[in-house]
Motif scaffolding. Sequence first.
Motif, PDB file in Angstrom:
ATOM      1  N   LEU A 376      27.968  38.576  39.179  1.00 27.35           N
ATOM      2  CA  LEU A 376      29.018  39.565  39.636  1.00 27.35           C
ATOM      3  C   LEU A 376      28.710  39.791  41.405  1.00 27.35           C
ATOM      4  CD1 LEU A 376      28.586  42.767  37.124  1.00 27.35           C
ATOM      5  CD2 LEU A 376      30.509  41.390  37.746  1.00 27.35           C
ATOM      6  N   PRO A 377      29.813  39.894  41.933  1.00 28.94           N
ATOM      7  CA  PRO A 377      29.492  39.775  43.665  1.00 28.94           C
ATOM      8  C   PRO A 377      28.478  40.648  44.235  1.00 28.94           C
ATOM      9  CG  PRO A 377      31.917  40.523  42.783  1.00 28.94           C
ATOM     10  CD  PRO A 377      30.843  40.216  41.563  1.00 28.94           C
ATOM     11  N   GLU A 378      28.433  41.918  43.664  1.00 27.76           N
ATOM     12  CA  GLU A 378      27.457  42.926  43.879  1.00 27.76           C
ATOM     13  C   GLU A 378      26.052  42.587  43.682  1.00 27.76           C
ATOM     14  OE1 GLU A 378      29.317  44.665  40.347  1.00 27.76           O
ATOM     15  OE2 GLU A 378      29.944  43.432  41.939  1.00 27.76           O
ATOM     16  N   ARG A 379      25.956  41.561  42.853  1.00 26.66           N
ATOM     17  CA  ARG A 379      24.425  41.198  42.486  1.00 26.66           C
ATOM     18  C   ARG A 379      23.829  40.262  43.508  1.00 26.66           C
ATOM     19  NH1 ARG A 379      23.619  42.009  36.883  1.00 26.66           N
ATOM     20  NH2 ARG A 379      21.929  41.027  36.735  1.00 26.66           N
ATOM     21  N   THR A 380      22.563  40.250  43.770  1.00 27.00           N
ATOM     22  CA  THR A 380      21.916  39.315  44.592  1.00 27.00           C
ATOM     23  C   THR A 380      22.167  38.015  44.096  1.00 27.00           C
ATOM     24  OG1 THR A 380      20.230  40.607  45.258  1.00 27.00           O
ATOM     25  CG2 THR A 380      19.744  38.540  45.678  1.00 27.00           C
ATOM     26  N   GLN A 381      22.606  37.048  44.790  1.00 19.96           N
ATOM     27  CA  GLN A 381      22.889  35.741  44.408  1.00 19.96           C
ATOM     28  C   GLN A 381      21.881  34.650  44.831  1.00 19.96           C
ATOM     29  OE1 GLN A 381      25.857  34.864  42.483  1.00 19.96           O
ATOM     30  NE2 GLN A 381      25.632  37.293  42.610  1.00 19.96           N
ATOM     31  N   PRO A 382      21.637  33.482  44.275  1.00 19.21           N
ATOM     32  CA  PRO A 382      20.483  32.463  44.670  1.00 19.21           C
ATOM     33  C   PRO A 382      20.862  31.853  45.945  1.00 19.21           C
ATOM     34  CG  PRO A 382      21.947  31.603  42.933  1.00 19.21           C
ATOM     35  CD  PRO A 382      22.472  33.053  42.991  1.00 19.21           C
ATOM     36  N   PRO A 383      19.532  31.292  46.585  1.00 17.47           N
ATOM     37  CA  PRO A 383      20.075  30.886  48.072  1.00 17.47           C
ATOM     38  C   PRO A 383      20.906  29.465  47.963  1.00 17.47           C
ATOM     39  CG  PRO A 383      17.801  30.277  47.257  1.00 17.47           C
ATOM     40  CD  PRO A 383      18.467  31.206  46.303  1.00 17.47           C
ATOM     41  N   LYS A 384      21.339  28.910  49.032  1.00 20.79           N
ATOM     42  CA  LYS A 384      21.779  27.846  49.253  1.00 20.79           C
ATOM     43  C   LYS A 384      21.049  26.642  48.372  1.00 20.79           C
ATOM     44  CE  LYS A 384      24.803  25.045  52.525  1.00 20.79           C
ATOM     45  NZ  LYS A 384      25.144  24.894  53.836  1.00 20.79           N
ATOM     46  N   GLY A 385      21.625  25.780  47.726  1.00 23.57           N
ATOM     47  CA  GLY A 385      20.994  24.737  46.873  1.00 23.57           C
ATOM     48  C   GLY A 385      20.402  25.254  45.686  1.00 23.57           C
ATOM     49  N   GLY A 386      20.333  26.539  45.377  1.00 26.80           N
ATOM     50  CA  GLY A 386      19.559  27.067  44.029  1.00 26.80           C
ATOM     51  C   GLY A 386      20.465  27.081  42.821  1.00 26.80           C
ATOM     52  N   PHE A 387      21.758  26.889  43.089  1.00 24.96           N
ATOM     53  CA  PHE A 387      22.643  26.595  41.845  1.00 24.96           C
ATOM     54  C   PHE A 387      23.354  25.515  41.919  1.00 24.96           C
ATOM     55  CE2 PHE A 387      26.591  27.622  39.502  1.00 24.96           C
ATOM     56  CZ  PHE A 387      26.191  27.497  38.450  1.00 24.96           C
ATOM     57  N   ILE A 388      22.863  24.298  41.359  1.00 20.59           N
ATOM     58  CA  ILE A 388      23.651  23.049  41.629  1.00 20.59           C
ATOM     59  C   ILE A 388      23.876  22.254  40.211  1.00 20.59           C
ATOM     60  CG2 ILE A 388      23.267  22.598  43.832  1.00 20.59           C
ATOM     61  CD1 ILE A 388      20.816  21.359  43.146  1.00 20.59           C
TER      62      ILE A 388
END
Length: 449
Positions: A376-388
């Motif tokens: 969900l957009p309001e939740r903290t997302q992984p850093p760049k490169g953390g979801f690939i």
Amino acid sequence: MTAVHGAPGIPPLVPGGFPLVGHGPSLVGGSRRLTFMESVRAHGPIVRIKVGPRDVVVVNSPELIHKMLTSQADEFSKGLLFEKLKLFGKDALPVAEGKPHLRRRRLMQPAFHRQQIAGYVTTMRETVEPYIASWDGGASLDLKTEMQLMTQGVVMSALFSASPPREPACTILNSVDTVFRTAIKRALLPVSVLERLPTRTNRKAKAASSALRAAVAEIVAEHRAHPDAYDDIVSLLLTAQDDTGAALPDDEILSEIVALLAAGSETTAVTLAWLFHELGRNPEMERRLHEEVDSVVGGTELTVDHLVELPYTGRLVQETLRLYAPWLVTRQAISEVTLGEFTLPAGTDLIWSAYALHRDPNLYTDPLRFDPDRWLPERTQPPKGGFIPFGSGKRMCIGDTFAWTEATVITALVALKWQLTPEPGAVKALGEITTHPSQLRMVPRPRGR
């Protein structure tokens, strides 16, 4: 397990060997492979391990993985695993390097443009619905095989305008599985000379590769016989020209189609199998899925316009891609390269694991919990490169949007008609060419809305 740090700039060595290779269960212990890859992350951003007699560098840092795949991509070739995947064809897009890769990607990119993929949704639905309708309510299914047949059917119908009956489709599927199993074993073998021996495994791999090319040759022959009847990737390849203006050789065309068929069905099928496995363990998530698809699609035919109205379905797909991502991807340093603070000699073999990366508690809260709402957009997302899950950079999987769309369509269509109940028995994750379930039998039961 303790890392032994070497001189400055030299990656540490994890002692005790690499339990992916050698002898006995190490070569086939798929669950041990995954456990090992997760454990290696504790030893630093880059570590050095043993694969048989070879030293192999494992890149753990999401920042360094991102650099290796994007800004420093030209300093690395695709590496050992992709070399072994040339069983599908030495010049195919998934294994091609350098300028040949760029030319072939540019040639095929129009077939995977977002607007073109939107046009595939009707074909996806029309291909998948007969598979789903053929299920016998109350009878056990090998769900991974069913999903493989569906996704293979989608690739063949959408990209090749072909629709083989179930028995020939199963032959193609088994051939793909055989070649993939051979490739991962060869990538983990301590010595490559074993590949040239007339062993039963090598004979099976050669026969499987020949069977695939024979099946694809029939599709190509049909397109050549009726060129005006088709407008798909096969047509694109048949009319393409190389730098000299000559048509592509038949062998290259066959290799490209075989590789697309294999790569285009494997990852999506395994993702869908895991998705329904997780729903079988989480009745509340299943209820939310059924509620969403019923309210958006129920009583009508699913279209591309429905997909944006299925956010929970999309998050289920995304979370499955996170938790059950591919466990092993390879690269090789073309010349001496500096990656972060580490200097790697020319020829260094490297691996990275999206499976381990996506389960890192430093990147994800409660990482082993299947939680689609983490996206969900309001939740903290992984850093760049953390979801690939599909890689990154110019070598990122060309079919990523196709796979996302296909997985969403199939999830919705199954959920509209069936509730899938798991049969008793442990389901383990295995490190094969992707992250497979050890076995997954489920019972479809008709839904009463």
